[in-house]
Design a protein around this motif. Structure first.
Motif, mmCIF file in Angstrom:
data_model
loop_
_atom_site.group_PDB
_atom_site.id
_atom_site.type_symbol
_atom_site.label_atom_id
_atom_site.label_comp_id
_atom_site.label_asym_id
_atom_site.label_seq_id
_atom_site.Cartn_x
_atom_site.Cartn_y
_atom_site.Cartn_z
ATOM 1 N N UNK A 93 -16.478 12.789 3.143
ATOM 2 C CA UNK A 93 -16.043 11.837 2.121
ATOM 3 C C UNK A 93 -17.246 11.390 1.288
ATOM 4 N N UNK B 123 -13.841 5.293 -1.926
ATOM 5 C CA UNK B 123 -14.100 6.564 -1.266
ATOM 6 C C UNK B 123 -13.418 7.695 -2.024
ATOM 7 N N UNK C 271 -8.400 3.422 7.768
ATOM 8 C CA UNK C 271 -7.994 4.823 7.629
ATOM 9 C C UNK C 271 -6.653 5.028 8.306
ATOM 10 N N UNK D 278 -5.279 10.500 7.241
ATOM 11 C CA UNK D 278 -5.528 10.298 5.811
ATOM 12 C C UNK D 278 -6.980 9.910 5.566
ATOM 13 N N UNK D 279 -7.290 9.524 4.333
ATOM 14 C CA UNK D 279 -8.665 9.253 3.952
ATOM 15 C C UNK D 279 -9.119 7.830 4.223
ATOM 16 N N UNK D 280 -10.405 7.606 3.985
ATOM 17 C CA UNK D 280 -11.009 6.290 4.170
ATOM 18 C C UNK D 280 -10.704 5.397 2.981
#
Lengths: 109, 126
Positions: free
Chosen positions: A89, A100, B39, B43-45
């Motif tokens: 990320x 992010x 999170x 899935x994403x941060x």
């Protein structure tokens, strides 16, 4: 807050180099010096890999490097190893807020 | 060694409240800005909130403003996140993170997440 777009996946063979891009959708230039990169293995906490675009923390392999050109930051992993398989990320800071990227799954073939 | 240990996660009904804590050790806690990042599993941060070193300034992402409150106790080396009016979309692993900061004679480096806890899972469901 503007989004940071990353490719969903990138793959490479052991020993190869790969590059993950991170592109801003806004035109704010100033905050983009605060680009950082994180590695996350499954069910683990993220780990800082690069800060301020191209600075590597102590203990992080020099196979990891960061750069920036215009609205796109990049993380390059050289000499790809099996242990590099993880999610990555990018992150940026602008106007008092952190954001992010969408995340990139790196697969070592 | 820097250690961040989150606690307080669990199952809560929609509209309920939960308080997360993060116990810090191995560094001078009162000198660092601290953050919460979440999170959704798979899935994403997503950055949630931050607090400055003395607790006098806080910032939140839009989706939690007015519902979440970040605070710290520098005497006890703890960071908290009070979460009210919880929604299903708040379901996530919540990480506390220490903001990195250092200065050389010519430059200062900050606004990155240098250390992370292991996370605590919050599930909002009836």
């Amino acid at each position: 807050q503007s989004a940071l777009t990353q490719p969903a996946s990138v793959s490479g063979s052991p020993g190869q180099s790969i590059t993950i891009s991170c592109t801003r959708t806004s035109s704010d230039v100033g905050g983009y010096k605060f680009v950082s990169w994180y590695q996350q293995h499954p069910s683990k906490a993220p780990k800082l890999m690069i800060y301020h675009v191209s600075n590597r923390p102590s203990g992080v392999s020099n196979r990891f490097s960061g750069s920036k050109s215009g609205n796109t930051a990049s993380l390059t992993i050289s000499g790809l190893q099996a242990e590099d398989e993880a999610d990555y990320y990018c992150s940026s800071y602008t106007n008092g807020l952190h954001v992010f990227g969408t995340g990139t799954k790196v697969t070592v073939l | 060694e820097v250690q961040l240990v989150e606690s307080g996660g669990g199952l809560v009904q929609p509209g309920g409240s939960l308080r997360l804590s993060c116990a810090a050790s191995g560094f001078t806690f009162r000198s660092y800005w601290m953050h919460w990042v979440r999170q959704v599993p798979g899935k994403g941060l997503v950055w949630v909130s931050r607090i400055n070193s003395d607790g006098s300034s806080t910032t939140y992402t839009d989706s939690v403003k007015g519902r979440f409150t970040i605070s710290r106790d520098n005497a006890k080396n703890t960071l908290d996140l009070q979460m009210n009016s919880l929604r299903a979309e708040d379901t996530a692993v919540y990480y506390c993170a220490r903001e990195g900061t250092y200065c050389t004679s010519t430059s200062c480096y900050e606004k990155y997440f240098e250390n992370w806890g292991q996370g605590t899972l919050v599930t909002v469901s009836s």
